[in-house]
Design a protein around this motif. Structure first.
Motif, PDB file in Angstrom:
ATOM      1  N   HIS A  12       0.856  -1.230   0.280  1.00 23.94           N
ATOM      2  CA  HIS A  12      -0.033   0.119  -0.030  1.00 23.94           C
ATOM      3  C   HIS A  12       0.850   1.092  -0.040  1.00 23.94           C
ATOM      4  CE1 HIS A  12      -3.899  -1.971   0.701  1.00 23.94           C
ATOM      5  NE2 HIS A  12      -3.518  -2.742   1.714  1.00 23.94           N
ATOM      6  N   HIS A  13       1.889   1.324   0.839  1.00 23.72           N
ATOM      7  CA  HIS A  13       2.617   2.363   0.799  1.00 23.72           C
ATOM      8  C   HIS A  13       3.490   2.868  -0.501  1.00 23.72           C
ATOM      9  CE1 HIS A  13       5.497   5.343   2.764  1.00 23.72           C
ATOM     10  NE2 HIS A  13       6.526   4.642   2.395  1.00 23.72           N
ATOM     11  N   LEU A  14       3.874   1.589  -1.060  1.00 21.63           N
ATOM     12  CA  LEU A  14       4.557   1.805  -2.259  1.00 21.63           C
ATOM     13  C   LEU A  14       3.684   2.125  -3.374  1.00 21.63           C
ATOM     14  CD1 LEU A  14       7.647   1.385  -3.399  1.00 21.63           C
ATOM     15  CD2 LEU A  14       7.030  -1.295  -3.849  1.00 21.63           C
ATOM     16  N   SER A  15       2.567   1.678  -3.244  1.00 25.90           N
ATOM     17  CA  SER A  15       1.503   2.095  -4.312  1.00 25.90           C
ATOM     18  C   SER A  15       1.196   3.494  -4.494  1.00 25.90           C
ATOM     19  CB  SER A  15       0.510   0.959  -4.407  1.00 25.90           C
ATOM     20  OG  SER A  15      -0.767   1.620  -5.122  1.00 25.90           O
ATOM     21  N   ASN A  16       0.932   4.093  -2.980  1.00 18.66           N
ATOM     22  CA  ASN A  16       0.873   5.249  -2.869  1.00 18.66           C
ATOM     23  C   ASN A  16       1.944   6.184  -3.207  1.00 18.66           C
ATOM     24  OD1 ASN A  16      -1.688   4.768  -1.490  1.00 18.66           O
ATOM     25  ND2 ASN A  16      -1.207   4.776   0.332  1.00 18.66           N
ATOM     26  N   PHE A  17       3.025   5.826  -2.770  1.00 16.13           N
ATOM     27  CA  PHE A  17       4.247   6.523  -3.464  1.00 16.13           C
ATOM     28  C   PHE A  17       4.375   6.621  -4.874  1.00 16.13           C
ATOM     29  CE2 PHE A  17       8.730   6.547  -4.583  1.00 16.13           C
ATOM     30  CZ  PHE A  17       9.193   7.800  -4.221  1.00 16.13           C
ATOM     31  N   MET A  21       4.421   9.704  -7.474  1.00 18.91           N
ATOM     32  CA  MET A  21       5.641  10.373  -8.197  1.00 18.91           C
ATOM     33  C   MET A  21       5.139   9.983  -9.808  1.00 18.91           C
ATOM     34  SD  MET A  21       8.361  10.517  -6.477  1.00 18.91           S
ATOM     35  CE  MET A  21       7.302  11.559  -5.451  1.00 18.91           C
ATOM     36  N   TYR A  22       4.185   9.585 -10.120  1.00 18.66           N
ATOM     37  CA  TYR A  22       3.639   9.362 -11.525  1.00 18.66           C
ATOM     38  C   TYR A  22       2.953  10.597 -11.759  1.00 18.66           C
ATOM     39  CZ  TYR A  22       0.731   8.282 -15.568  1.00 18.66           C
ATOM     40  OH  TYR A  22       0.187   8.443 -16.637  1.00 18.66           O
ATOM     41  N   LEU A  23       2.182  11.244 -10.821  1.00 18.88           N
ATOM     42  CA  LEU A  23       1.448  12.374 -11.152  1.00 18.88           C
ATOM     43  C   LEU A  23       2.442  13.478 -11.124  1.00 18.88           C
ATOM     44  CD1 LEU A  23      -1.579  12.126  -8.527  1.00 18.88           C
ATOM     45  CD2 LEU A  23      -1.605  12.339 -11.214  1.00 18.88           C
ATOM     46  N   ALA A  24       3.659  13.505 -10.373  1.00 17.12           N
ATOM     47  CA  ALA A  24       4.825  14.588 -10.349  1.00 17.12           C
ATOM     48  C   ALA A  24       5.567  14.416 -11.681  1.00 17.12           C
ATOM     49  CB  ALA A  24       5.675  14.721  -9.119  1.00 17.12           C
ATOM     50  N   ASP A  25       5.375  13.344 -12.374  1.00 16.79           N
ATOM     51  CA  ASP A  25       6.436  13.016 -13.606  1.00 16.79           C
ATOM     52  C   ASP A  25       7.932  12.831 -13.233  1.00 16.79           C
ATOM     53  OD1 ASP A  25       6.609  12.209 -16.161  1.00 16.79           O
ATOM     54  OD2 ASP A  25       6.859  14.167 -16.882  1.00 16.79           O
ATOM     55  N   ALA A  26       8.119  12.132 -12.068  1.00 18.57           N
ATOM     56  CA  ALA A  26       9.537  12.104 -11.605  1.00 18.57           C
ATOM     57  C   ALA A  26      10.274  11.073 -12.233  1.00 18.57           C
ATOM     58  CB  ALA A  26       9.343  11.721  -9.841  1.00 18.57           C
ATOM     59  N   ARG A  31      12.737   9.504  -7.848  1.00 13.83           N
ATOM     60  CA  ARG A  31      11.836   8.487  -6.935  1.00 13.83           C
ATOM     61  C   ARG A  31      12.778   7.815  -5.981  1.00 13.83           C
ATOM     62  NH1 ARG A  31       8.903   4.800 -11.095  1.00 13.83           N
ATOM     63  NH2 ARG A  31      10.581   5.368 -12.606  1.00 13.83           N
ATOM     64  N   CYS A  32      14.160   7.506  -6.377  1.00 10.76           N
ATOM     65  CA  CYS A  32      14.938   6.760  -5.235  1.00 10.76           C
ATOM     66  C   CYS A  32      15.198   7.560  -4.244  1.00 10.76           C
ATOM     67  CB  CYS A  32      16.200   6.399  -5.925  1.00 10.76           C
ATOM     68  SG  CYS A  32      16.036   4.936  -7.143  1.00 10.76           S
ATOM     69  N   LYS A  33      15.408   8.930  -4.577  1.00 14.81           N
ATOM     70  CA  LYS A  33      15.724   9.837  -3.363  1.00 14.81           C
ATOM     71  C   LYS A  33      14.695  10.192  -2.599  1.00 14.81           C
ATOM     72  CE  LYS A  33      19.754  11.789  -6.166  1.00 14.81           C
ATOM     73  NZ  LYS A  33      20.209  12.997  -6.734  1.00 14.81           N
ATOM     74  N   ALA A  34      13.235  10.290  -3.168  1.00 12.20           N
ATOM     75  CA  ALA A  34      12.230  10.777  -2.736  1.00 12.20           C
ATOM     76  C   ALA A  34      11.711   9.712  -1.721  1.00 12.20           C
ATOM     77  CB  ALA A  34      11.191  11.302  -3.549  1.00 12.20           C
ATOM     78  N   PHE A  35      11.893   8.520  -1.998  1.00 16.88           N
ATOM     79  CA  PHE A  35      11.414   7.354  -1.274  1.00 16.88           C
ATOM     80  C   PHE A  35      12.064   7.425   0.055  1.00 16.88           C
ATOM     81  CE2 PHE A  35      10.948   2.761  -0.118  1.00 16.88           C
ATOM     82  CZ  PHE A  35       9.658   2.703  -0.170  1.00 16.88           C
ATOM     83  N   LEU A  36      13.160   7.876   0.244  1.00 16.24           N
ATOM     84  CA  LEU A  36      13.967   7.921   1.560  1.00 16.24           C
ATOM     85  C   LEU A  36      13.065   8.924   2.454  1.00 16.24           C
ATOM     86  CD1 LEU A  36      16.209   7.361   3.430  1.00 16.24           C
ATOM     87  CD2 LEU A  36      17.362   9.444   2.314  1.00 16.24           C
TER      88      LEU A  36
END
Length: 146
Positions: A12-17, A21-26, A31-36
């Motif tokens: 669930h957490h990963l799906s939300n993240f 990130m998809y909406l932000a077109d990251a 994505r790797c840095k933001a996940f932290l």
């Protein structure tokens, strides 16, 4: 977005993240840095100890995250679990029904028969939700004469 504290299903957490990130077109690196930034406590410690040289893409990081925290995943609930939902002594019918309805919502593809059986089971065990407690039930002879 809520931080991951190992109390929810990591999928669930990963799906939300991923959705955010998809909406932000990251980019993959972002994505790797933001996940932290979505991790707390033990999850952050895990990330700090992760050999980043082994992580080439976000999908690698996601796989490692799911592997490490998969024990936290939600337990699948089935219809028989409704039989354990009982009205407690002193609990109002409204409160009981709220708890029962929440339990129903946690079960995917719940057949209507199972819902009825869950409620009837509580009636049979003499629960206070029985609309006809044995003290006030009329006998057939009283029904005929009254």
């Amino acid at each position: 977005m809520d931080l991951y504290e190992r109390t929810i299903d990591p999928k669930h957490h990963l799906s939300n993240f991923k959705s955010q990130m998809y909406l932000a077109d990251a980019s993959d690196a972002t994505r790797c840095k933001a996940f932290l930034m979505t991790l707390t406590k033990a999850a952050m410690k895990w990330f700090d100890n992760l050999l980043l040289s082994l992580v080439t893409y976000f999908d690698d990081l996601a796989r490692k995250f799911l592997t490490r925290f998969s024990i936290q995943k939600d337990k699948v609930k089935h219809a028989p679990s409704l039989l354990r939902v009982k009205q407690e002594v002193g609990e109002t019918l409204r409160d009981y029904m709220e708890i029962f309805n929440k339990a129903c919502l946690e079960i995917q593809n719940l057949p209507t028969k199972a819902v009825i059986m869950g409620l009837v089971n509580d009636f049979k065990e003499g629960s206070s939700i029985n609309p006809y407690p044995s003290k006030t039930r009329l006998s057939c002879t009283k029904c005929k004469s009254g």
